[in-house]
Motif scaffolding. Structure first.
Motif, PDB file in Angstrom:
ATOM      1  N   VAL A   1       0.840  -1.204   0.000  1.00 40.71           N
ATOM      2  CA  VAL A   1       0.000   0.000   0.000  1.00 40.71           C
ATOM      3  C   VAL A   1       0.876   1.256   0.000  1.00 40.71           C
ATOM      4  O   VAL A   1       0.555   2.244  -0.668  1.00 40.71           O
ATOM      5  CB  VAL A   1      -0.969  -0.006   1.196  1.00 40.71           C
ATOM      6  CG1 VAL A   1      -1.786   1.278   1.229  1.00 40.71           C
ATOM      7  CG2 VAL A   1      -1.910  -1.209   1.113  1.00 40.71           C
ATOM      8  N   ALA A   2       1.992   1.202   0.703  1.00 39.76           N
ATOM      9  CA  ALA A   2       2.921   2.332   0.677  1.00 39.76           C
ATOM     10  C   ALA A   2       3.480   2.537  -0.726  1.00 39.76           C
ATOM     11  O   ALA A   2       3.587   3.665  -1.215  1.00 39.76           O
ATOM     12  CB  ALA A   2       4.050   2.112   1.680  1.00 39.76           C
ATOM     13  N   ALA A   3       3.822   1.440  -1.396  1.00 36.91           N
ATOM     14  CA  ALA A   3       4.345   1.526  -2.762  1.00 36.91           C
ATOM     15  C   ALA A   3       3.301   2.055  -3.733  1.00 36.91           C
ATOM     16  O   ALA A   3       3.636   2.676  -4.747  1.00 36.91           O
ATOM     17  CB  ALA A   3       4.836   0.158  -3.216  1.00 36.91           C
ATOM     18  N   ALA A   4       2.022   1.836  -3.409  1.00 36.32           N
ATOM     19  CA  ALA A   4       0.941   2.327  -4.272  1.00 36.32           C
ATOM     20  C   ALA A   4       0.691   3.817  -4.090  1.00 36.32           C
ATOM     21  O   ALA A   4      -0.031   4.424  -4.887  1.00 36.32           O
ATOM     22  CB  ALA A   4      -0.342   1.549  -4.004  1.00 36.32           C
TER      23      ALA A   4
ATOM     24  N   PRO B   1     -13.682   4.615   2.906  1.00 35.94           N
ATOM     25  CA  PRO B   1     -12.948   3.557   2.194  1.00 35.94           C
ATOM     26  C   PRO B   1     -12.456   2.429   3.099  1.00 35.94           C
ATOM     27  O   PRO B   1     -11.810   2.659   4.123  1.00 35.94           O
ATOM     28  CB  PRO B   1     -11.784   4.320   1.556  1.00 35.94           C
ATOM     29  CG  PRO B   1     -12.345   5.687   1.313  1.00 35.94           C
ATOM     30  CD  PRO B   1     -13.210   5.959   2.501  1.00 35.94           C
ATOM     31  N   LEU B   2     -12.774   1.204   2.681  1.00 35.75           N
ATOM     32  CA  LEU B   2     -12.493   0.003   3.445  1.00 35.75           C
ATOM     33  C   LEU B   2     -12.108  -1.090   2.462  1.00 35.75           C
ATOM     34  O   LEU B   2     -12.760  -1.253   1.423  1.00 35.75           O
ATOM     35  CB  LEU B   2     -13.762  -0.383   4.209  1.00 35.75           C
ATOM     36  CG  LEU B   2     -13.801  -1.659   5.040  1.00 35.75           C
ATOM     37  CD1 LEU B   2     -12.802  -1.595   6.186  1.00 35.75           C
ATOM     38  CD2 LEU B   2     -15.217  -1.864   5.586  1.00 35.75           C
ATOM     39  N   LEU B   3     -11.049  -1.839   2.769  1.00 33.48           N
ATOM     40  CA  LEU B   3     -10.589  -2.920   1.898  1.00 33.48           C
ATOM     41  C   LEU B   3     -10.278  -4.152   2.735  1.00 33.48           C
ATOM     42  O   LEU B   3      -9.477  -4.087   3.667  1.00 33.48           O
ATOM     43  CB  LEU B   3      -9.331  -2.496   1.124  1.00 33.48           C
ATOM     44  CG  LEU B   3      -8.660  -3.563   0.249  1.00 33.48           C
ATOM     45  CD1 LEU B   3      -9.577  -4.000  -0.891  1.00 33.48           C
ATOM     46  CD2 LEU B   3      -7.332  -3.048  -0.318  1.00 33.48           C
ATOM     47  N   GLY B   4     -10.918  -5.275   2.408  1.00 35.19           N
ATOM     48  CA  GLY B   4     -10.635  -6.544   3.057  1.00 35.19           C
ATOM     49  C   GLY B   4      -9.860  -7.454   2.122  1.00 35.19           C
ATOM     50  O   GLY B   4     -10.146  -7.498   0.919  1.00 35.19           O
TER      51      GLY B   4
ATOM     52  N   GLN C   1      -0.511  -4.200  -7.583  1.00 34.40           N
ATOM     53  CA  GLN C   1      -0.178  -2.803  -7.327  1.00 34.40           C
ATOM     54  C   GLN C   1      -1.182  -1.870  -7.999  1.00 34.40           C
ATOM     55  O   GLN C   1      -1.601  -0.870  -7.418  1.00 34.40           O
ATOM     56  CB  GLN C   1       1.231  -2.497  -7.828  1.00 34.40           C
ATOM     57  CG  GLN C   1       2.324  -2.870  -6.849  1.00 34.40           C
ATOM     58  CD  GLN C   1       2.289  -2.012  -5.599  1.00 34.40           C
ATOM     59  OE1 GLN C   1       2.528  -0.810  -5.645  1.00 34.40           O
ATOM     60  NE2 GLN C   1       1.974  -2.629  -4.462  1.00 34.40           N
ATOM     61  N   GLN C   2      -1.588  -2.213  -9.224  1.00 35.71           N
ATOM     62  CA  GLN C   2      -2.565  -1.376  -9.924  1.00 35.71           C
ATOM     63  C   GLN C   2      -3.906  -1.410  -9.198  1.00 35.71           C
ATOM     64  O   GLN C   2      -4.599  -0.393  -9.095  1.00 35.71           O
ATOM     65  CB  GLN C   2      -2.734  -1.824 -11.370  1.00 35.71           C
ATOM     66  CG  GLN C   2      -3.686  -0.932 -12.181  1.00 35.71           C
ATOM     67  CD  GLN C   2      -3.214   0.514 -12.213  1.00 35.71           C
ATOM     68  OE1 GLN C   2      -2.070   0.790 -12.562  1.00 35.71           O
ATOM     69  NE2 GLN C   2      -4.085   1.455 -11.834  1.00 35.71           N
ATOM     70  N   LEU C   3      -4.291  -2.576  -8.687  1.00 36.83           N
ATOM     71  CA  LEU C   3      -5.542  -2.667  -7.938  1.00 36.83           C
ATOM     72  C   LEU C   3      -5.495  -1.757  -6.709  1.00 36.83           C
ATOM     73  O   LEU C   3      -6.463  -1.030  -6.423  1.00 36.83           O
ATOM     74  CB  LEU C   3      -5.800  -4.109  -7.512  1.00 36.83           C
ATOM     75  CG  LEU C   3      -7.136  -4.389  -6.812  1.00 36.83           C
ATOM     76  CD1 LEU C   3      -7.607  -5.801  -7.114  1.00 36.83           C
ATOM     77  CD2 LEU C   3      -7.035  -4.196  -5.294  1.00 36.83           C
ATOM     78  N   LEU C   4      -4.380  -1.756  -5.989  1.00 35.17           N
ATOM     79  CA  LEU C   4      -4.265  -0.884  -4.821  1.00 35.17           C
ATOM     80  C   LEU C   4      -4.296   0.583  -5.226  1.00 35.17           C
ATOM     81  O   LEU C   4      -4.899   1.414  -4.536  1.00 35.17           O
ATOM     82  CB  LEU C   4      -2.991  -1.212  -4.051  1.00 35.17           C
ATOM     83  CG  LEU C   4      -2.978  -2.592  -3.379  1.00 35.17           C
ATOM     84  CD1 LEU C   4      -1.589  -2.900  -2.820  1.00 35.17           C
ATOM     85  CD2 LEU C   4      -4.039  -2.689  -2.285  1.00 35.17           C
ATOM     86  N   ARG C   5      -3.680   0.925  -6.356  1.00 37.26           N
ATOM     87  CA  ARG C   5      -3.770   2.303  -6.844  1.00 37.26           C
ATOM     88  C   ARG C   5      -5.203   2.650  -7.219  1.00 37.26           C
ATOM     89  O   ARG C   5      -5.666   3.777  -6.983  1.00 37.26           O
ATOM     90  CB  ARG C   5      -2.829   2.511  -8.037  1.00 37.26           C
ATOM     91  CG  ARG C   5      -1.352   2.573  -7.644  1.00 37.26           C
ATOM     92  CD  ARG C   5      -0.492   3.111  -8.769  1.00 37.26           C
ATOM     93  NE  ARG C   5      -0.438   2.212  -9.909  1.00 37.26           N
ATOM     94  CZ  ARG C   5       0.474   1.256 -10.061  1.00 37.26           C
ATOM     95  NH1 ARG C   5       1.403   1.061  -9.141  1.00 37.26           N
ATOM     96  NH2 ARG C   5       0.457   0.492 -11.137  1.00 37.26           N
TER      97      ARG C   5
ATOM     98  N   TRP D   1      -7.809   1.471  -5.787  1.00 32.52           N
ATOM     99  CA  TRP D   1      -8.507   1.701  -4.517  1.00 32.52           C
ATOM    100  C   TRP D   1      -8.202   3.092  -3.982  1.00 32.52           C
ATOM    101  O   TRP D   1      -9.118   3.853  -3.633  1.00 32.52           O
ATOM    102  CB  TRP D   1      -8.087   0.635  -3.501  1.00 32.52           C
ATOM    103  CG  TRP D   1      -8.761   0.754  -2.169  1.00 32.52           C
ATOM    104  CD1 TRP D   1     -10.109   0.856  -1.927  1.00 32.52           C
ATOM    105  CD2 TRP D   1      -8.132   0.794  -0.881  1.00 32.52           C
ATOM    106  NE1 TRP D   1     -10.350   0.932  -0.571  1.00 32.52           N
ATOM    107  CE2 TRP D   1      -9.162   0.901   0.096  1.00 32.52           C
ATOM    108  CE3 TRP D   1      -6.803   0.717  -0.462  1.00 32.52           C
ATOM    109  CZ2 TRP D   1      -8.896   0.955   1.460  1.00 32.52           C
ATOM    110  CZ3 TRP D   1      -6.536   0.774   0.908  1.00 32.52           C
ATOM    111  CH2 TRP D   1      -7.578   0.886   1.853  1.00 32.52           C
ATOM    112  N   LEU D   2      -6.938   3.461  -3.961  1.00 34.27           N
ATOM    113  CA  LEU D   2      -6.570   4.781  -3.451  1.00 34.27           C
ATOM    114  C   LEU D   2      -7.187   5.899  -4.285  1.00 34.27           C
ATOM    115  O   LEU D   2      -7.514   6.965  -3.753  1.00 34.27           O
ATOM    116  CB  LEU D   2      -5.048   4.930  -3.426  1.00 34.27           C
ATOM    117  CG  LEU D   2      -4.274   3.977  -2.504  1.00 34.27           C
ATOM    118  CD1 LEU D   2      -2.780   4.243  -2.618  1.00 34.27           C
ATOM    119  CD2 LEU D   2      -4.736   4.087  -1.066  1.00 34.27           C
ATOM    120  N   ALA D   3      -7.388   5.656  -5.573  1.00 31.62           N
ATOM    121  CA  ALA D   3      -7.962   6.679  -6.449  1.00 31.62           C
ATOM    122  C   ALA D   3      -9.432   6.958  -6.137  1.00 31.62           C
ATOM    123  O   ALA D   3      -9.967   7.981  -6.564  1.00 31.62           O
ATOM    124  CB  ALA D   3      -7.818   6.250  -7.909  1.00 31.62           C
TER     125      ALA D   3
END
Length: 208
Positions: free
Chosen positions: A21-24, A76-79, A191-195, A197-199
């Motif tokens: 998540v930090a890398a994203a 925002p919540l991610l499991g 990594q793209q999925l986490l990005r 999510w952050l978007a």
């Protein structure tokens, strides 16, 4: 910078999720402190091991109502992995039924497959409306699990995968997302999925 709390309730192998998540592009804190979590833009609920053990850990740190409240508030919540499973109403393992958080109805049960656990890279089938898999619809993701939900939660966007039978690979329910696979172990696609999510977070776009 966008902030994400990774819930620390005793689950193993969470450092890889923190790093991913930090890398994203987020500032990440591994914590069970409710004030820190409340102040964070996003909350990630990791999960490894048995459904019952994860629920016991979540109860121990008072996280069940915290997760329910965050979902109800549309924050925002991610499991991830068992973190997806406990969002359902119940889990059934070895003949024992455990109550889940109950964001969605239905049960998590043993995979009906010739080889269990399901371990390795598997193609997902994402609907065109999915934001989670935007740009990565045709990618494979890394799974390690013996249990799964097979009934899609009503009113959600559900992505499926197949191992012996079709099962729920991911759920998008407004600002609550969940993945049965491990994005943090799924290379560039994860990594793209986490990005992605952050978007979805309100405010400035996270740095890449």
């Amino acid at each position: 910078m966008t902030t994400v709390a990774v819930l620390d309730y005793g689950a193993g192998n969470v450092r890889s999720a923190v790093r991913a998540v930090a890398a994203a592009g987020a500032e990440v804190t591994l914590t069970a402190d409710h004030d820190v979590i409340d102040d964070s833009d996003g909350l990630l609920v990791p999960g490894v091991g048995a459904f019952s053990a994860v629920m016991a850990g979540l109860r121990h740190v008072g996280a069940v109502d915290l997760i329910r409240d965050r979902h109800a508030q549309g924050r925002p919540l991610l499991g991830i992995c068992v973190g997806l499973q406990v969002f359902f109403a119940r889990g059934e393992e070895h003949g024992v039924e455990t109550e889940g958080i109950g964001l969605w109805p239905g049960a998590v049960t043993g995979l009906n497959a010739p080889v269990v656990p399901h371990m390795g890279w598997t193609q997902i089938s994402a609907p065109a409306t999915s934001a989670m898999f935007s740009g990565i619809e045709d990618e494979r993701f890394y799974f390690v699990h013996s249990y799964a939900a097979t009934e899609p939660p009503p009113g959600t966007i559900v992505t499926t995968a197949r191992h012996g039978e079709d099962f729920v690979a991911a759920v998008e329910d407004g600002t609550t997302w969940a993945a049965q696979f491990h994005p943090e172990k799924s290379a560039a696609a994860g990594q793209q999925l986490l990005r992605n999510w952050l978007a979805t977070f309100p405010g400035p776009t996270p740095s890449s």
